[in-house]
Design a protein around this motif. Structure first.
Motif, PDB file in Angstrom:
ATOM      1  N   SER A 258      -5.045   2.618  44.075  1.00 10.98           N
ATOM      2  CA  SER A 258      -4.689   1.253  44.477  1.00 10.98           C
ATOM      3  C   SER A 258      -4.269   0.403  43.278  1.00 10.98           C
ATOM      4  O   SER A 258      -4.156  -0.810  43.390  1.00 10.98           O
ATOM      5  CB  SER A 258      -5.870   0.590  45.188  1.00 10.98           C
ATOM      6  OG  SER A 258      -7.053   0.668  44.401  1.00 10.98           O
ATOM      7  N   LYS A 259      -4.018   1.070  42.139  1.00  6.58           N
ATOM      8  CA  LYS A 259      -3.567   0.432  40.902  1.00  6.58           C
ATOM      9  C   LYS A 259      -4.642  -0.487  40.312  1.00  6.58           C
ATOM     10  O   LYS A 259      -4.352  -1.576  39.842  1.00  6.58           O
ATOM     11  CB  LYS A 259      -2.231  -0.314  41.114  1.00  6.58           C
ATOM     12  CG  LYS A 259      -1.097   0.615  41.549  1.00  6.58           C
ATOM     13  CD  LYS A 259       0.265  -0.028  41.397  1.00  6.58           C
ATOM     14  CE  LYS A 259       0.488  -1.108  42.424  1.00  6.58           C
ATOM     15  NZ  LYS A 259       1.879  -1.624  42.384  1.00  6.58           N
ATOM     16  N   HIS A 260      -5.872   0.012  40.363  1.00  6.54           N
ATOM     17  CA  HIS A 260      -6.991  -0.674  39.735  1.00  6.54           C
ATOM     18  C   HIS A 260      -7.683   0.257  38.744  1.00  6.54           C
ATOM     19  O   HIS A 260      -7.791   1.462  38.987  1.00  6.54           O
ATOM     20  CB  HIS A 260      -8.062  -1.080  40.758  1.00  6.54           C
ATOM     21  CG  HIS A 260      -7.639  -2.131  41.728  1.00  6.54           C
ATOM     22  ND1 HIS A 260      -7.123  -1.832  42.975  1.00  6.54           N
ATOM     23  CD2 HIS A 260      -7.678  -3.478  41.653  1.00  6.54           C
ATOM     24  CE1 HIS A 260      -6.858  -2.948  43.629  1.00  6.54           C
ATOM     25  NE2 HIS A 260      -7.184  -3.969  42.841  1.00  6.54           N
ATOM     26  N   LEU A 261      -8.192  -0.319  37.655  1.00  4.19           N
ATOM     27  CA  LEU A 261      -9.252   0.309  36.883  1.00  4.19           C
ATOM     28  C   LEU A 261     -10.518  -0.458  37.234  1.00  4.19           C
ATOM     29  O   LEU A 261     -10.566  -1.686  37.113  1.00  4.19           O
ATOM     30  CB  LEU A 261      -9.006   0.224  35.376  1.00  4.19           C
ATOM     31  CG  LEU A 261     -10.149   0.829  34.538  1.00  4.19           C
ATOM     32  CD1 LEU A 261     -10.003   2.340  34.464  1.00  4.19           C
ATOM     33  CD2 LEU A 261     -10.202   0.218  33.138  1.00  4.19           C
ATOM     34  N   VAL A 262     -11.533   0.269  37.698  1.00  2.46           N
ATOM     35  CA  VAL A 262     -12.810  -0.338  38.059  1.00  2.46           C
ATOM     36  C   VAL A 262     -13.847   0.111  37.040  1.00  2.46           C
ATOM     37  O   VAL A 262     -13.942   1.301  36.725  1.00  2.46           O
ATOM     38  CB  VAL A 262     -13.236   0.068  39.489  1.00  2.46           C
ATOM     39  CG1 VAL A 262     -14.680  -0.314  39.753  1.00  2.46           C
ATOM     40  CG2 VAL A 262     -12.328  -0.587  40.509  1.00  2.46           C
ATOM     41  N   VAL A 263     -14.618  -0.846  36.525  1.00  2.00           N
ATOM     42  CA  VAL A 263     -15.673  -0.545  35.560  1.00  2.00           C
ATOM     43  C   VAL A 263     -17.015  -0.730  36.251  1.00  2.00           C
ATOM     44  O   VAL A 263     -17.318  -1.801  36.778  1.00  2.00           O
ATOM     45  CB  VAL A 263     -15.585  -1.458  34.319  1.00  2.00           C
ATOM     46  CG1 VAL A 263     -16.650  -1.054  33.294  1.00  2.00           C
ATOM     47  CG2 VAL A 263     -14.186  -1.388  33.701  1.00  2.00           C
ATOM     48  N   LEU A 264     -17.814   0.339  36.241  1.00  2.00           N
ATOM     49  CA  LEU A 264     -19.083   0.351  36.969  1.00  2.00           C
ATOM     50  C   LEU A 264     -20.237   0.508  35.994  1.00  2.00           C
ATOM     51  O   LEU A 264     -20.187   1.343  35.080  1.00  2.00           O
ATOM     52  CB  LEU A 264     -19.079   1.520  37.953  1.00  2.00           C
ATOM     53  CG  LEU A 264     -20.123   1.549  39.050  1.00  2.00           C
ATOM     54  CD1 LEU A 264     -19.728   0.613  40.185  1.00  2.00           C
ATOM     55  CD2 LEU A 264     -20.269   2.977  39.601  1.00  2.00           C
ATOM     56  N   ASN A 265     -21.287  -0.289  36.179  1.00  2.27           N
ATOM     57  CA  ASN A 265     -22.531  -0.094  35.444  1.00  2.27           C
ATOM     58  C   ASN A 265     -23.205   1.156  36.010  1.00  2.27           C
ATOM     59  O   ASN A 265     -23.592   1.180  37.178  1.00  2.27           O
ATOM     60  CB  ASN A 265     -23.425  -1.324  35.613  1.00  2.27           C
ATOM     61  CG  ASN A 265     -24.719  -1.216  34.820  1.00  2.27           C
ATOM     62  OD1 ASN A 265     -25.378  -0.184  34.787  1.00  2.27           O
ATOM     63  ND2 ASN A 265     -25.104  -2.318  34.184  1.00  2.27           N
ATOM     64  N   SER A 266     -23.345   2.192  35.196  1.00  2.00           N
ATOM     65  CA  SER A 266     -23.847   3.471  35.716  1.00  2.00           C
ATOM     66  C   SER A 266     -25.323   3.419  36.096  1.00  2.00           C
ATOM     67  O   SER A 266     -25.802   4.274  36.844  1.00  2.00           O
ATOM     68  CB  SER A 266     -23.620   4.584  34.686  1.00  2.00           C
ATOM     69  OG  SER A 266     -24.356   4.333  33.505  1.00  2.00           O
ATOM     70  N   ASP A 267     -26.048   2.433  35.591  1.00  2.00           N
ATOM     71  CA  ASP A 267     -27.469   2.316  35.910  1.00  2.00           C
ATOM     72  C   ASP A 267     -27.721   1.570  37.215  1.00  2.00           C
ATOM     73  O   ASP A 267     -28.674   1.875  37.937  1.00  2.00           O
ATOM     74  CB  ASP A 267     -28.212   1.609  34.774  1.00  2.00           C
ATOM     75  CG  ASP A 267     -28.219   2.424  33.492  1.00  2.00           C
ATOM     76  OD1 ASP A 267     -28.310   3.666  33.588  1.00  2.00           O
ATOM     77  OD2 ASP A 267     -28.119   1.837  32.406  1.00  2.00           O
ATOM     78  N   THR A 268     -26.852   0.593  37.514  1.00  3.71           N
ATOM     79  CA  THR A 268     -27.086  -0.260  38.683  1.00  3.71           C
ATOM     80  C   THR A 268     -26.072  -0.060  39.801  1.00  3.71           C
ATOM     81  O   THR A 268     -26.311  -0.479  40.934  1.00  3.71           O
ATOM     82  CB  THR A 268     -27.057  -1.738  38.276  1.00  3.71           C
ATOM     83  OG1 THR A 268     -25.713  -2.079  37.859  1.00  3.71           O
ATOM     84  CG2 THR A 268     -28.030  -2.013  37.137  1.00  3.71           C
ATOM     85  N   GLY A 269     -24.914   0.522  39.483  1.00  3.51           N
ATOM     86  CA  GLY A 269     -23.848   0.655  40.479  1.00  3.51           C
ATOM     87  C   GLY A 269     -23.033  -0.606  40.656  1.00  3.51           C
ATOM     88  O   GLY A 269     -22.150  -0.663  41.516  1.00  3.51           O
ATOM     89  N   GLU A 270     -23.270  -1.616  39.834  1.00  4.04           N
ATOM     90  CA  GLU A 270     -22.544  -2.884  39.939  1.00  4.04           C
ATOM     91  C   GLU A 270     -21.160  -2.758  39.305  1.00  4.04           C
ATOM     92  O   GLU A 270     -21.017  -2.212  38.205  1.00  4.04           O
ATOM     93  CB  GLU A 270     -23.325  -3.990  39.231  1.00  4.04           C
ATOM     94  CG  GLU A 270     -22.625  -5.338  39.242  1.00  4.04           C
ATOM     95  CD  GLU A 270     -23.291  -6.356  38.333  1.00  4.04           C
ATOM     96  OE1 GLU A 270     -22.809  -7.503  38.302  1.00  4.04           O
ATOM     97  OE2 GLU A 270     -24.278  -6.010  37.645  1.00  4.04           O
ATOM     98  N   ILE A 271     -20.151  -3.283  40.006  1.00  2.00           N
ATOM     99  CA  ILE A 271     -18.807  -3.365  39.424  1.00  2.00           C
ATOM    100  C   ILE A 271     -18.773  -4.590  38.521  1.00  2.00           C
ATOM    101  O   ILE A 271     -18.932  -5.716  38.987  1.00  2.00           O
ATOM    102  CB  ILE A 271     -17.735  -3.460  40.519  1.00  2.00           C
ATOM    103  CG1 ILE A 271     -17.697  -2.152  41.321  1.00  2.00           C
ATOM    104  CG2 ILE A 271     -16.360  -3.743  39.911  1.00  2.00           C
ATOM    105  CD1 ILE A 271     -16.736  -2.159  42.483  1.00  2.00           C
ATOM    106  N   VAL A 272     -18.574  -4.360  37.228  1.00  6.74           N
ATOM    107  CA  VAL A 272     -18.652  -5.449  36.250  1.00  6.74           C
ATOM    108  C   VAL A 272     -17.286  -5.950  35.818  1.00  6.74           C
ATOM    109  O   VAL A 272     -17.174  -7.041  35.244  1.00  6.74           O
ATOM    110  CB  VAL A 272     -19.459  -5.012  35.004  1.00  6.74           C
ATOM    111  CG1 VAL A 272     -20.894  -4.681  35.403  1.00  6.74           C
ATOM    112  CG2 VAL A 272     -18.810  -3.810  34.316  1.00  6.74           C
ATOM    113  N   ALA A 273     -16.221  -5.174  36.090  1.00 14.25           N
ATOM    114  CA  ALA A 273     -14.872  -5.602  35.689  1.00 14.25           C
ATOM    115  C   ALA A 273     -13.835  -4.769  36.436  1.00 14.25           C
ATOM    116  O   ALA A 273     -14.110  -3.649  36.877  1.00 14.25           O
ATOM    117  CB  ALA A 273     -14.677  -5.450  34.184  1.00 14.25           C
ATOM    118  N   THR A 274     -12.650  -5.353  36.597  1.00 14.00           N
ATOM    119  CA  THR A 274     -11.493  -4.625  37.109  1.00 14.00           C
ATOM    120  C   THR A 274     -10.289  -4.987  36.252  1.00 14.00           C
ATOM    121  O   THR A 274     -10.270  -6.036  35.599  1.00 14.00           O
ATOM    122  CB  THR A 274     -11.188  -4.965  38.584  1.00 14.00           C
ATOM    123  OG1 THR A 274     -10.868  -6.358  38.677  1.00 14.00           O
ATOM    124  CG2 THR A 274     -12.363  -4.635  39.482  1.00 14.00           C
ATOM    125  N   ALA A 275      -9.290  -4.119  36.254  1.00 18.24           N
ATOM    126  CA  ALA A 275      -8.054  -4.391  35.518  1.00 18.24           C
ATOM    127  C   ALA A 275      -6.897  -3.731  36.250  1.00 18.24           C
ATOM    128  O   ALA A 275      -7.068  -2.654  36.842  1.00 18.24           O
ATOM    129  CB  ALA A 275      -8.151  -3.870  34.085  1.00 18.24           C
TER     130      ALA A 275
END
Length: 352
Positions: A258-275
């Protein structure tokens, strides 16, 4: 007699018209293809030069001629060797990274995808969707030693060094096969609940992080429990493919169709950033020394992203690359980026 002759002439006339129609249609299709290729080449040649990388050469991976499109899938670097899964040729190409020249090939596969290197045992494990196996080969002799049954459409493969396990994702089977690297025996087949794309192994815990393309999820696979222990939805990401791991910051870098880079906190599963990234993404790589993220976009670009902090990311550019460039690997020593397109590998140096 005249009626028969007239009928025969009518049939010949109809056949002639059909033949002419077919030839005209074929000619039009060929002309359109030629025009499309010319237009694409003009477009590619007029794009501005990249600002963050520069071309450093092209590596042609030798392979026997086969009818159809040449296709190199995943690549991995171990020491001074790059291993390329040449899917359409059914082999593993071996490249000497010090010279940029071919250094051999491992043959005997049907449709090779990825390679997991177990350096301390002198072994390579290559996924083969041709017969749904993992082939084991000797790194020195480059000889295929044996094949291990896996699952349906064996695809991406990695080595979990912490637990001494080889992990292979079976795309169409929606499972993962765990193989003991010492005994070369299957330990388990794990149900994933979706189509696996690229995985990563946590060097601290041995947990496997696995993208699921069709459900747009990331799952945690515990090899000790031999099961999925956690599932994370990745919206706005759709169709996650490439996966890179920033182990120091506990961040997962997920490339999405979908033309996203998604950054995930591996400990919590929270998405912390997209680009935003380019179209047709497949592979993603992370250079921890330069704090750079690269995505290989098959539409002909490489998105270059700067990591300012664990949760902050800046797109520097969509650098022009080869059309069809889809998988990517980074040399940890030289920081060179290698992108596979069709039957070749484009190499790029990082600019200051």
């Amino acid at each position: 007699m005249n009626e028969h002759a007239a009928l025969s002439g009518s049939k010949r006339s109809l056949f002639g018209r059909l033949a002419r129609f077919f030839l005209k249609t074929l000619g039009a299709v060929i002309a359109l293809i030629v025009l499309a290729i010319v237009a694409l080449n003009i477009y590619l040649s007029t794009r501005p030069a990249p600002r963050t990388v520069r071309p450093a050469g092209t590596i042609k991976v030798p392979a026997p001629f086969r009818v159809g499109r040449p296709f190199i899938d995943y690549m991995t670097i171990s020491g001074q060797r790059l291993y390329a899964g040449y899917a359409s040729a059914g082999l593993v190409g071996v490249i000497d990274m010090t010279t940029g020249q071919p250094a051999g090939a491992v043959t005997g596969f049907g449709r090779t995808h990825g390679i997991a290197v177990v350096a301390d045992r002198g072994l390579g494990f290559a996924s083969d969707s041709g017969d749904n196996t993992v082939g084991v080969f000797d790194l020195k002799t480059q000889q295929l030693l044996q094949k291990i049954p896996a699952g349906l459409d064996t695809d991406a493969i990695i080595y979990d060094e912490k637990l001494n396990l080889v992990y292979a994702g079976n795309h169409d089977g929606k499972t993962a096969t765990l193989i003991d690297a010492a005994t070369m025996k299957v330990v388990a087949n794990v149900q994933l609940g979706g189509e696996p794309e690229y995985p990563q192994a946590d060097p601290a815990t041995g947990i496997i992080y696995q993208n699921l393309e069709d459900t747009s999820e990331l799952v945690l696979v515990d090899p000790r429990k031999q099961e999925v222990t956690q599932r994370y939805k990745l919206a706005p990401c759709e169709g996650p493919t490439g996966l890179a791991l920033d182990a120091a910051n506990r961040r997962l870098l997920i490339a999405c169709r979908s033309k996203h880079l998604v950054v995930l906190n591996s400990d919590t599963g929270e998405i912390v950033a997209t680009a935003p990234i380019g179209a047709g993404v497949d592979g993603v790589g992370y250079d921890p020394a330069l704090r750079r993220v690269y995505t290989a976009n098959a539409a002909g670009s490489m998105t270059v992203i700067q990591q300012d902090s664990a949760d902050q990311y800046r797109v520097l550019e969509n650098a022009a690359t080869h059309f069809g460039g889809h998988s990517l690997v980074i040399d940890p020593v030289t920081h060179r980026i290698c992108i596979a397109y069709f039957g070749s590998i484009a190499v790029y140096d990082v600019l200051p």
